[in-house]
Design a protein around this motif. Structure first.
Motif, short mmCIF file in Angstrom:
data_model
loop_
_atom_site.label_atom_id
_atom_site.label_comp_id
_atom_site.label_asym_id
_atom_site.label_seq_id
_atom_site.Cartn_x
_atom_site.Cartn_y
_atom_site.Cartn_z
N ILE A 238 7.01 4.91 3.61
CA ILE A 238 6.81 3.87 4.62
C ILE A 238 6.01 4.43 5.80
O ILE A 238 5.03 3.82 6.25
CB ILE A 238 8.16 3.32 5.10
N ILE A 239 6.45 5.58 6.29
CA ILE A 239 5.76 6.21 7.43
C ILE A 239 4.32 6.54 7.07
O ILE A 239 3.38 6.31 7.85
CB ILE A 239 6.51 7.49 7.85
N TRP A 240 4.12 7.06 5.87
CA TRP A 240 2.80 7.44 5.40
C TRP A 240 1.87 6.23 5.31
O TRP A 240 0.72 6.27 5.75
CB TRP A 240 2.93 8.13 4.03
N LEU A 241 2.37 5.14 4.72
CA LEU A 241 1.55 3.94 4.56
C LEU A 241 1.14 3.36 5.91
O LEU A 241 -0.02 3.00 6.11
CB LEU A 241 2.30 2.89 3.75
N ILE A 242 2.09 3.27 6.82
CA ILE A 242 1.78 2.72 8.14
C ILE A 242 0.72 3.56 8.84
O ILE A 242 -0.22 3.04 9.47
CB ILE A 242 3.06 2.63 9.00
N ASP A 243 0.82 4.87 8.71
CA ASP A 243 -0.16 5.77 9.31
C ASP A 243 -1.54 5.59 8.67
O ASP A 243 -2.56 5.56 9.36
CB ASP A 243 0.30 7.22 9.16
N PHE A 244 -1.56 5.45 7.33
CA PHE A 244 -2.83 5.26 6.63
C PHE A 244 -3.48 3.94 7.02
O PHE A 244 -4.71 3.86 7.16
CB PHE A 244 -2.59 5.30 5.11
N LEU A 245 -2.68 2.90 7.19
CA LEU A 245 -3.24 1.61 7.56
C LEU A 245 -3.89 1.64 8.94
O LEU A 245 -4.91 0.99 9.17
CB LEU A 245 -2.15 0.54 7.52
N LYS A 246 -3.29 2.41 9.85
CA LYS A 246 -3.87 2.54 11.19
C LYS A 246 -5.23 3.22 11.13
O LYS A 246 -6.10 2.96 11.96
CB LYS A 246 -2.92 3.35 12.08
N LYS A 247 -5.41 4.08 10.13
CA LYS A 247 -6.68 4.81 10.00
C LYS A 247 -7.64 4.16 9.00
O LYS A 247 -8.71 4.69 8.74
CB LYS A 247 -6.39 6.25 9.55
N SER A 248 -7.22 3.02 8.43
CA SER A 248 -8.03 2.30 7.44
C SER A 248 -8.44 3.20 6.28
O SER A 248 -9.62 3.39 5.99
CB SER A 248 -9.29 1.70 8.12
N LYS A 249 -7.45 3.74 5.60
CA LYS A 249 -7.72 4.66 4.50
C LYS A 249 -7.25 4.11 3.15
O LYS A 249 -6.89 4.86 2.25
CB LYS A 249 -7.03 6.00 4.77
N LEU A 250 -7.25 2.80 3.00
CA LEU A 250 -6.80 2.20 1.74
C LEU A 250 -7.67 2.61 0.56
O LEU A 250 -7.23 2.58 -0.59
CB LEU A 250 -6.78 0.67 1.86
N VAL A 251 -8.90 3.00 0.84
CA VAL A 251 -9.81 3.39 -0.24
C VAL A 251 -9.27 4.59 -1.01
O VAL A 251 -9.51 4.71 -2.22
CB VAL A 251 -11.22 3.69 0.31
N TYR A 252 -8.51 5.45 -0.35
CA TYR A 252 -7.93 6.60 -1.05
C TYR A 252 -6.89 6.17 -2.07
O TYR A 252 -6.77 6.76 -3.14
CB TYR A 252 -7.30 7.58 -0.03
N PHE A 253 -6.13 5.14 -1.72
CA PHE A 253 -5.17 4.60 -2.68
C PHE A 253 -5.90 3.96 -3.86
O PHE A 253 -5.44 4.01 -4.99
CB PHE A 253 -4.27 3.57 -2.01
N ALA A 254 -7.04 3.34 -3.57
CA ALA A 254 -7.84 2.73 -4.64
C ALA A 254 -8.33 3.79 -5.62
O ALA A 254 -8.23 3.62 -6.85
CB ALA A 254 -9.03 1.98 -4.03
N ILE A 255 -8.84 4.88 -5.10
CA ILE A 255 -9.31 5.98 -5.95
C ILE A 255 -8.17 6.52 -6.79
O ILE A 255 -8.32 6.79 -7.99
CB ILE A 255 -9.93 7.10 -5.09
#
Length: 276
Positions: A238-255
């Motif tokens: 949960i903490i990790w996802l919220i942090d990633f969303l703040k940095k707009s890094k969803l593309v890493y999850f896509a990869i």
């Protein structure tokens, strides 16, 4: 089940439950790698219960605010509780849609969703959607006070897609919420709070699968270990996802979704069916 396998299942479930990569797909893949076929849905429900406990703990203030505001508005009609009341209503509406349609789809399509080929396809679709929402969609400004009934209906329909292993529940709700023009904070809050009744509802419906045979098959110690690890890594996820969303890094999850989909097709028989 060995203790090492219990540890792996707990970590896999905890990390992937709330990241947009589909925990169900990862549990299926882990089962295939270990050669397990669990009797019924009891073990998966047990893991989800640990994950939802993590959500309740992390978002307890938000959850309490919605519950209190919902009840107080009904009783006193105080305008300051109106936003939380309708936010609660929108959670209930999306939950009913997801529960009803999810039951129908699971019953209608059955094992067709549970093959490695379908998982690979669904993970690929998830990856494409994540890239689209990050690269080509402009984040909206809609918050809890400006959400609409149609928003809850559309998000509920989007969440229903998670009945397919490989389509992430958290990912689908976040993507649809953002497409509906919600800001990231509202989309995250709605997605996580929405997971509570959905997971608890599936737990109640599947409680009959939690049998003494299942406990004996897995082992009491292993169940305790998986619960603790799933809970712990769910909090971290949960903490990790919220942090990633703040940095707009969803593309890493896509990869990541693309890589896992490719590995599934390469190393696992695409016609194998797993009972999950």
């Amino acid at each position: 089940m060995t203790l090492i396998e219990a540890i792996i299942f707990g970590i896999v479930q905890g990390i992937t439950e709330f990241l947009p990569v589909s925990s169900t797909a990862h549990i299926v893949i882990t089962q295939l790698l270990f050669g397990y076929s669990f009797p019924g849905l009891g073990f998966e429900i047990f893991l989800h219960l640990a994950s939802v406990s993590a959500v309740i703990l992390y978002f307890w203030k938000d959850l309490w605010s919605v519950i209190v505001g919902f009840i107080r508005y009904i009783m006193k009609r105080d305008r300051q509780d109106r936003t939380e009341f309708w936010f609660g209503v929108y959670i209930l509406i999306a939950t009913v849609i997801t529960g009803g349609l999810g039951f129908i789809l699971s019953d209608s399509f059955g094992e067709a969703f549970k093959t490695p080929l379908m998982i690979a396809i669904a993970l690929t679709v998830t990856g494409v959607a994540l890239i689209f929402i990050e690269k080509f969609h402009r984040t909206g400004k809609k918050d809890a006070s400006t959400m609409t009934l149609m928003d809850s209906i559309i998000v509920g329909l989007g969440q229903t897609l998670a009945v397919i292993p490989g389509i992430s529940r958290s990912g689908s709700t976040l993507i649809v919420a953002l497409l509906r023009g919600m800001d990231k904070d509202t989309a995250v809050r709605y997605s996580f709070l929405l997971s509570i009744p959905v997971i608890l509802g599936s737990t109640v419906l599947g409680i009959t699968d939690f049998t003494s045979e299942m406990v004996d098959y897995i082992g009491v110690t292993n169940l305790i270990v998986t619960f603790v690890l799933t809970f712990t890594f769910s909090i971290l996820g949960i903490i990790w996802l919220i942090d990633f969303l703040k940095k707009s890094k969803l593309v890493y999850f896509a990869i990541y979704c693309f890589v896992v989909a490719a590995l599934v097709l390469i190393f696992i028989d695409p016609t194998t069916v797993v009972d999950v």
